[in-house]
Design a protein around this motif. Sequence first.
Motif, PDB file in Angstrom:
ATOM      1  N   ARG A 115       0.864  -1.185   0.000  1.00 46.81           N
ATOM      2  CA  ARG A 115       0.000   0.000   0.000  1.00 46.81           C
ATOM      3  C   ARG A 115       0.900   1.235   0.000  1.00 46.81           C
ATOM      4  O   ARG A 115       1.890   1.276   0.730  1.00 46.81           O
ATOM      5  CB  ARG A 115      -0.896  -0.017   1.245  1.00 46.81           C
ATOM      6  N   ALA A 116       0.561   2.219  -0.825  1.00 49.26           N
ATOM      7  CA  ALA A 116       1.356   3.443  -0.905  1.00 49.26           C
ATOM      8  C   ALA A 116       0.430   4.645  -0.903  1.00 49.26           C
ATOM      9  O   ALA A 116      -0.730   4.550  -1.291  1.00 49.26           O
ATOM     10  CB  ALA A 116       2.210   3.441  -2.162  1.00 49.26           C
ATOM     11  N   GLN A 117       0.978   5.756  -0.485  1.00 54.47           N
ATOM     12  CA  GLN A 117       0.238   7.018  -0.534  1.00 54.47           C
ATOM     13  C   GLN A 117       0.687   7.787  -1.759  1.00 54.47           C
ATOM     14  O   GLN A 117       1.835   7.711  -2.162  1.00 54.47           O
ATOM     15  CB  GLN A 117       0.498   7.837   0.723  1.00 54.47           C
ATOM     16  N   LEU A 118      -0.235   8.510  -2.335  1.00 52.23           N
ATOM     17  CA  LEU A 118       0.113   9.403  -3.439  1.00 52.23           C
ATOM     18  C   LEU A 118       0.082  10.822  -2.894  1.00 52.23           C
ATOM     19  O   LEU A 118      -0.921  11.266  -2.345  1.00 52.23           O
ATOM     20  CB  LEU A 118      -0.874   9.250  -4.599  1.00 52.23           C
ATOM     21  N   GLY A 119       1.198  11.521  -3.001  1.00 56.24           N
ATOM     22  CA  GLY A 119       1.272  12.889  -2.504  1.00 56.24           C
ATOM     23  C   GLY A 119       1.655  12.963  -1.039  1.00 56.24           C
ATOM     24  O   GLY A 119       2.066  11.987  -0.428  1.00 56.24           O
ATOM     25  N   SER A 120       1.501  14.156  -0.496  1.00 55.81           N
ATOM     26  CA  SER A 120       1.860  14.424   0.903  1.00 55.81           C
ATOM     27  C   SER A 120       0.707  14.077   1.841  1.00 55.81           C
ATOM     28  O   SER A 120      -0.454  14.174   1.459  1.00 55.81           O
ATOM     29  CB  SER A 120       2.177  15.907   1.099  1.00 55.81           C
ATOM     30  N   ILE A 121       1.054  13.722   3.066  1.00 61.19           N
ATOM     31  CA  ILE A 121       0.055  13.566   4.116  1.00 61.19           C
ATOM     32  C   ILE A 121      -0.431  14.964   4.470  1.00 61.19           C
ATOM     33  O   ILE A 121       0.370  15.892   4.614  1.00 61.19           O
ATOM     34  CB  ILE A 121       0.656  12.855   5.344  1.00 61.19           C
ATOM     35  N   GLN A 122      -1.728  15.110   4.601  1.00 62.01           N
ATOM     36  CA  GLN A 122      -2.339  16.396   4.912  1.00 62.01           C
ATOM     37  C   GLN A 122      -2.883  16.350   6.344  1.00 62.01           C
ATOM     38  O   GLN A 122      -3.556  15.383   6.712  1.00 62.01           O
ATOM     39  CB  GLN A 122      -3.478  16.700   3.938  1.00 62.01           C
ATOM     40  N   ILE A 123      -2.606  17.380   7.115  1.00 63.58           N
ATOM     41  CA  ILE A 123      -3.068  17.454   8.493  1.00 63.58           C
ATOM     42  C   ILE A 123      -4.233  18.442   8.545  1.00 63.58           C
ATOM     43  O   ILE A 123      -4.099  19.580   8.090  1.00 63.58           O
ATOM     44  CB  ILE A 123      -1.944  17.909   9.449  1.00 63.58           C
TER      45      ILE A 123
END
Length: 181
Positions: free
Chosen positions: A142-150
């Motif tokens: 599993r991967a994230q696309l882009g930055s983590i947003q807070i």
Amino acid sequence: MTYHALQGSARALESGSTVLGKANPRRVVHVTVQIKSSNDPLGAHFSAFANQLVDSPLSKRQPLTREAFAQAYGATPADIQKAGKFARQFGVRVAKDFVGDRLGANPLGKKTVELVGTVGAFSKAFGVQLVRVRDANGRVYRAQLGSIQIPDGYQDLIENVFGLDTRPQAQPRFKMFPRQK
């Protein structure tokens, strides 16, 4: 709701990787959130303490109890409550720390909170798209696309997020030699 990019959280896919599709939004996962201490939000006091330890001879170092460390650098009860509020707001829950309970550990000395929820809930909570990827070696993760947003109102609480992305992080560097007879 306004989101703010978590500095340093952008991840690029390796060359030769293929996106297989969206991650299953109903899959339950565990994510660890590192929280900033409201006692030392920039970590300046902790850095000074660590440098003082490194720079002083062992005979001149002053021991610091777990309780004193927790009070000076750990999470405050308000930090823990705010993390719980964040979890409830997005439909995830704070996992129970069975090992810490058994050992009688001070939960405020920790700076992490383990959250349990679905991929869909974490995608919404952190404003990130989670996908399934096959790398050049055939491993699926599993991967994230882009930055983590807070989310707005929590950028002073959340320092880092671990577990959204399950790509391999390390490779063994040892070599196996044939057994000599």
